[in-house]
Scaffold this active site. Structure first.
Site, PDB file in Angstrom:
ATOM      1  N   GLY A 274      27.335  37.286  38.696  1.00 27.20           N
ATOM      2  CA  GLY A 274      28.294  36.351  39.283  1.00 27.20           C
ATOM      3  C   GLY A 274      29.295  35.814  38.265  1.00 27.20           C
ATOM      4  O   GLY A 274      30.393  35.394  38.640  1.00 27.20           O
TER       5      GLY A 274
ATOM      6  N   GLU B 191      22.847  43.453  38.328  1.00 26.99           N
ATOM      7  CA  GLU B 191      22.057  43.168  39.540  1.00 26.99           C
ATOM      8  C   GLU B 191      21.033  44.254  39.849  1.00 26.99           C
ATOM      9  O   GLU B 191      19.973  43.966  40.403  1.00 26.99           O
ATOM     10  CB  GLU B 191      22.985  42.976  40.753  1.00 26.99           C
TER      11      GLU B 191
ATOM     12  N   GLU C 211      31.872  38.431  38.062  1.00 33.96           N
ATOM     13  CA  GLU C 211      32.611  38.343  39.332  1.00 33.96           C
ATOM     14  C   GLU C 211      33.566  37.147  39.340  1.00 33.96           C
ATOM     15  O   GLU C 211      34.687  37.240  39.841  1.00 33.96           O
ATOM     16  CB  GLU C 211      31.618  38.245  40.500  1.00 33.96           C
TER      17      GLU C 211
ATOM     18  N   ALA D   5      24.684  34.474  38.990  1.00 34.57           N
ATOM     19  CA  ALA D   5      24.172  33.531  39.991  1.00 34.57           C
ATOM     20  C   ALA D   5      22.804  33.079  39.492  1.00 34.57           C
ATOM     21  O   ALA D   5      22.148  33.797  38.733  1.00 34.57           O
ATOM     22  CB  ALA D   5      24.048  34.223  41.335  1.00 34.57           C
TER      23      ALA D   5
END
Ligand code: COA
Length: 256
Positions: A110, A133, A113, A65
């Site tokens: 992300g 993260e 993911e 992200a």
């Protein structure tokens, strides 16, 4: 047609390329908006029978992200961000057409993911996977804590989640996170050749295979993740971790 995606349709296979190579294709709001929109196209266009998802450039699939958008978010805003991300990734996972990730480089946070939300993954030899993260005082928020456990087992998943370490493509293959590892120049051809076999099969049967396989898992874990992700935004360490990344320095975490 899309601000952050390139798309090409060939032999009923749509290739979607996330196109922010200077930021290693990090998922900012625009990319997430475009992913949501391209899924409308995938669902409505009968000429599309399968999808390849990849990243622009030779270095990154998606490096996470976009960390710059985390600054100043409250707990509630963090939870809303995770929920929105999960909803888009559910649209990929539950799509009735096969969606395969061609992982051409870093698949972190992300990005890992996103690859895991796809129905399966093919990687180039230089690909690297991880959920870093914790380095930012955060946890995955787009389904990573759930799908990583499903795909590679709880012990391996927790080692990756807790250490923030990356694994290379060969380790990802050994873990079952990816199905094949090929030289980068062969990645798209290999992915296409697998999908050409798949799109020759009965579309409704393909769709029902996906539905039935997905029914093997429950949804409670995802809500747990949304709540925990949002709570990270109320910590000093998350503000410190994201600021340190952007200022290109080491974070000083306090456990607060
Ligand atoms: N969000 C925002 N920007 C990102 C990003 C992210 N997740 N990942 C990379 N970028 C940006 C970098 O800030 C840099 O931008 P700049 O050129 O304007 O400074 C650019 O992409 C290239 O990355 P850089 O760090 O210079 O490349 P590198 O080869 O030295 O390192 C990584 C590559 C992937 C190891 C490193 O970029 C990284 O650790 N990224 C963050 C990964 C992460 O924590 N993801 C989870 C987010 S929740």
């Amino acid at each position: 047609m899309y601000q952050t995606l390139l798309t090409t349709l060939e032999n009923n296979i749509l290739t979607i390329t996330i196109n922010r190579p200077d930021k290693l294709n990090a998922l900012n709001r625009d990319v997430m908006h475009d992913l949501d929109a391209v899924l409308d196209e995938v669902e409505s266009n009968n000429g599309i029978k399968a999808v390849i998802l990849t990243g622009a450039g030779q270095k990154g699939f998606v490096a996470g992200a976009d960390i710059t958008e985390f600054l100043g978010l409250s707990k509630e805003e963090g939870q809303a961000l995770a929920k929105k991300g999960q909803d888009i990734f559910f649209r990929i996972e539950n799509n009735r057409k096969p969606i395969v990730a061609a992982v051409n480089g870093f698949a972190l946070g992300g990005g890992c993911e996103l690859a895991m939300a796809c129905h399966f993954r093919i990687a180039s030899e230089n690909a690297k996977f991880g959920q870093p993260e914790v380095n930012l005082g955060l946890i995955p928020g787009y389904g990573g804590t759930q799908r990583l456990v499903h795909l590679i087992g709880r012990g391996r998943a927790l080692e990756l989640l807790l250490s923030g370490n990356m694994i290379d493509a060969q380790t990802a293959l050994q873990y079952g996170l990816v199905n094949h590892v090929v030289p980068q120049e062969e990645l798209l051809n290999k992915t296409r050749s697998i999908l050409e076999v798949i799109v020759s099969k009965a579309p409704l049967a393909l769709s029902k295979c996906i539905t039935a396989a997905n029914a093997a898992f429950t949804l409670q874990g995802y809500q747990t993740e949304v709540e925990a992700f949002g709570e990270c935004f109320a910590t000093e360490d998350m503000k410190e971790g994201t600021a340190a990344f952007l200022e290109k320095r080491k974070p000083a975490f306090k456990g607060k």
